[in-house]
Design a protein around this motif. Structure first.
Motif, mmCIF file in Angstrom:
data_model
loop_
_atom_site.group_PDB
_atom_site.id
_atom_site.type_symbol
_atom_site.label_atom_id
_atom_site.label_comp_id
_atom_site.label_asym_id
_atom_site.label_seq_id
_atom_site.Cartn_x
_atom_site.Cartn_y
_atom_site.Cartn_z
ATOM 1 N N PHE A 1 -15.962 -9.397 5.801
ATOM 2 C CA PHE A 1 -15.152 -9.344 5.530
ATOM 3 C C PHE A 1 -14.010 -9.232 4.816
ATOM 4 O O PHE A 1 -13.520 -8.177 4.732
ATOM 5 N N VAL A 2 -14.741 -10.005 3.690
ATOM 6 C CA VAL A 2 -13.491 -9.657 2.645
ATOM 7 C C VAL A 2 -13.744 -7.713 2.343
ATOM 8 O O VAL A 2 -12.821 -7.623 2.151
ATOM 9 N N ALA A 3 -15.325 -7.511 1.926
ATOM 10 C CA ALA A 3 -15.291 -6.377 0.977
ATOM 11 C C ALA A 3 -14.412 -5.387 2.091
ATOM 12 O O ALA A 3 -13.864 -3.914 1.948
ATOM 13 N N GLY A 4 -14.535 -5.620 3.839
ATOM 14 C CA GLY A 4 -14.093 -4.329 4.378
ATOM 15 C C GLY A 4 -12.339 -4.217 4.396
ATOM 16 O O GLY A 4 -11.719 -4.001 3.924
ATOM 17 N N PRO A 5 -12.102 -5.274 5.602
ATOM 18 C CA PRO A 5 -10.469 -4.518 5.750
ATOM 19 C C PRO A 5 -9.592 -5.385 5.189
ATOM 20 O O PRO A 5 -8.613 -5.002 4.714
ATOM 21 N N GLN B 1 6.300 -5.272 -5.808
ATOM 22 C CA GLN B 1 7.706 -6.320 -4.972
ATOM 23 C C GLN B 1 6.983 -7.423 -5.919
ATOM 24 O O GLN B 1 7.166 -8.260 -5.894
ATOM 25 N N SER B 2 6.917 -7.677 -7.131
ATOM 26 C CA SER B 2 6.413 -8.170 -8.435
ATOM 27 C C SER B 2 5.444 -9.254 -7.780
ATOM 28 O O SER B 2 5.279 -10.225 -8.253
ATOM 29 N N VAL B 3 4.705 -9.050 -7.579
ATOM 30 C CA VAL B 3 3.048 -9.489 -7.046
ATOM 31 C C VAL B 3 2.714 -8.708 -8.121
ATOM 32 O O VAL B 3 2.344 -7.337 -8.139
ATOM 33 N N SER B 4 1.211 -9.519 -8.493
ATOM 34 C CA SER B 4 0.414 -8.307 -10.105
ATOM 35 C C SER B 4 -0.537 -8.784 -9.323
ATOM 36 O O SER B 4 -1.027 -9.305 -8.527
ATOM 37 N N PRO B 5 -1.228 -7.399 -9.731
ATOM 38 C CA PRO B 5 -2.433 -7.308 -8.872
ATOM 39 C C PRO B 5 -3.537 -8.717 -9.275
ATOM 40 O O PRO B 5 -4.320 -8.795 -8.173
ATOM 41 N N ALA B 6 -3.479 -9.236 -10.152
ATOM 42 C CA ALA B 6 -4.249 -10.903 -10.227
ATOM 43 C C ALA B 6 -3.545 -11.695 -8.974
ATOM 44 O O ALA B 6 -4.289 -12.518 -7.821
ATOM 45 N N ALA C 1 -4.409 -14.088 -3.446
ATOM 46 C CA ALA C 1 -4.207 -14.101 -3.005
ATOM 47 C C ALA C 1 -4.959 -13.964 -0.794
ATOM 48 O O ALA C 1 -5.047 -14.356 0.020
ATOM 49 N N LYS C 2 -5.675 -12.476 -1.767
ATOM 50 C CA LYS C 2 -6.544 -12.083 -0.613
ATOM 51 C C LYS C 2 -7.678 -12.896 -0.636
ATOM 52 O O LYS C 2 -8.151 -12.593 0.960
ATOM 53 N N LEU C 3 -8.363 -13.369 -1.144
ATOM 54 C CA LEU C 3 -9.089 -14.311 -1.495
ATOM 55 C C LEU C 3 -8.326 -15.982 -1.238
ATOM 56 O O LEU C 3 -10.422 -16.821 0.089
ATOM 57 N N SER D 1 12.760 -27.263 5.987
ATOM 58 C CA SER D 1 10.828 -27.439 5.365
ATOM 59 C C SER D 1 10.871 -26.342 4.649
ATOM 60 O O SER D 1 11.910 -25.685 5.022
ATOM 61 N N THR D 2 9.870 -26.669 3.806
ATOM 62 C CA THR D 2 9.734 -25.274 2.712
ATOM 63 C C THR D 2 7.913 -24.714 3.373
ATOM 64 O O THR D 2 7.419 -25.335 3.746
ATOM 65 N N PRO D 3 8.063 -23.463 4.111
ATOM 66 C CA PRO D 3 6.864 -23.347 5.055
ATOM 67 C C PRO D 3 5.989 -23.310 4.107
ATOM 68 O O PRO D 3 5.188 -23.170 2.412
ATOM 69 N N ILE D 4 4.337 -23.857 4.822
ATOM 70 C CA ILE D 4 2.950 -23.925 3.742
ATOM 71 C C ILE D 4 2.537 -22.769 2.778
ATOM 72 O O ILE D 4 1.940 -22.249 1.568
ATOM 73 N N LEU D 5 2.496 -21.337 3.816
ATOM 74 C CA LEU D 5 2.052 -20.127 3.673
ATOM 75 C C LEU D 5 3.554 -19.506 3.081
ATOM 76 O O LEU D 5 4.501 -18.961 4.029
ATOM 77 N N ARG D 6 3.164 -19.121 1.639
ATOM 78 C CA ARG D 6 4.600 -18.412 1.770
ATOM 79 C C ARG D 6 3.576 -16.532 1.208
ATOM 80 O O ARG D 6 2.299 -16.622 0.262
ATOM 81 N N GLY D 7 4.888 -15.348 0.954
ATOM 82 C CA GLY D 7 4.556 -14.800 -0.243
ATOM 83 C C GLY D 7 3.213 -14.231 0.566
ATOM 84 O O GLY D 7 3.115 -14.001 1.471
ATOM 85 N N PRO D 8 2.233 -13.458 -0.663
ATOM 86 C CA PRO D 8 1.157 -12.671 0.109
ATOM 87 C C PRO D 8 -0.531 -13.008 0.435
ATOM 88 O O PRO D 8 -0.320 -13.329 1.406
ATOM 89 N N VAL D 9 -0.052 -14.784 0.338
ATOM 90 C CA VAL D 9 -0.910 -15.720 1.095
ATOM 91 C C VAL D 9 -0.475 -15.404 2.338
ATOM 92 O O VAL D 9 -1.718 -15.014 3.400
#
Length: 321
Positions: A98-102, A119-124, A129-131, A2-10
């Motif tokens: 929380f978003v602005a800080g850590p 690592q092939s992750v664009s800034p956008a 992923a952070k949000l 099975s493919t994990p739900i959360l992958r990569g930067p998320v």
């Protein structure tokens, strides 16, 4: 396999901030459990009180303890409704900080974001992923708490200590506004983190921005999001109406508010001794205006959140160029 739900930067974002996520979730669960317990206690007290011959309006000496116990249970439930409304009211600021800080500020301050960008992750994609994590947490957790609050408020005992729909805390907890303000807090937190690039300063700036935006909308915008109704001549307001302003309409047609009347001095004011043709007035919102006001404010806040997110991506693009 099975493919994990959360992958990569998320997945990385969840791993990095899992303690804060768990702590926030535990706080929401604790608030919900406490509110359920208080509702159960108030409902039980109401049921027991209904089986007696005692009355709150006309209390005899023999009913003193019974009435006091009933009122104490009702007041405790009222307090927890207010406290839950306060949690929903403060949710946008907490999530935004929380978003602005850590989430944003610390990574930019320490430079760890550079590893993801190489690592092939664009800034956008990195920012999305952070949000994504706080957005999902806010929508799911905020919606669940709002549903519980509405269920407790409308299905629970009314009692003598009511939380009215137009109370600042009550209004926030009875519709989608906490979720909308939470998304605005996330957007402002992201923008502050990208602009300031310092954890503590970004958190402070976000708290001020979220608090200022909420205060401005609640104080100066909310009352005028839907046409205001007026009663004149001392007529009684409808039940559960939200009174906004009152005063007098002079014979000339000029309106003077209560504050203006007091400023001129009651003894010499035309408000005290109305001439023929003058009448009192009260501006108000009836209870039927709740959903129009709630949805109008929600739409405005979501538009603001979208504009702030757009600005955040513009800042990120310029800093990466």
């Amino acid at each position: 396999m099975s493919t994990p739900i959360l992958r990569g930067p998320v997945w990385v974002a969840v791993r990095q901030h899992r303690r804060v996520i768990w702590a926030g979730t535990a706080l929401l669960v604790l608030t919900a459990v406490t509110l359920l317990y208080q509702r159960y206690s108030a409902t039980s007290a109401t049921s027991d009180f209904a089986g007696t011959d005692c009355s709150v309006q006309v209390t005899t000496a023999a009913c003193g303890d019974t009435v006091r116990g009933f009122l104490d249970a009702q007041y405790a439930f009222h307090q927890w409704l207010s406290n839950t409304g306060a949690v929903l009211f403060a949710l946008p600021g907490v999530v935004g900080v929380f978003v602005a800080g850590p989430v944003i500020g610390r990574e930019l301050e320490s430079g760890t974001y550079k590893l993801a960008w190489t690592q092939s992750v664009s800034p956008a994609r990195w920012l999305m992923a952070k949000l994504a994590v706080p957005v999902v947490w806010t929508v799911v957790g905020g919606t669940a708490l709002v549903v519980l609050y509405r269920w407790s408020r409308f299905q629970g005992p009314e009692g003598v200590y009511s939380v009215y729909w137009y109370d600042r805390l009550g209004f926030a907890g009875l519709g989608p506004l906490p979720v909308a303000y939470g998304l605005l807090g996330i957007a402002l937190g992201a923008l502050a983190g990208l602009l300031v690039r310092r954890t503590v300063l970004a958190m402070s700036a976000t708290a001020l921005a979220v608090g200022g935006a909420m205060l401005a909308v609640i104080t100066w915008v909310r009352p005028y999001l839907w046409p205001i109704e007026t009663v004149t001549g001392g007529r009684r307001l409808p039940d559960l109406a939200w009174p906004l302003q009152d005063g007098v309409i002079l014979a000339s047609g000029e309106r003077m508010t209560r504050e203006e009347c007091a400023a001129t001095g009651w003894s010499s004011s035309p408000c005290l001794n109305l001439q023929e043709g003058g009448r009192h007035f009260t501006d108000y919102h009836p209870a039927s205006h709740f959903w129009p006001l709630q949805l109008m404010e929600t739409g405005i806040v979501l538009v603001l959140a979208a504009a702030v997110v757009f600005a955040a991506f513009r800042v990120l693009r310029r800093s990466h160029a």
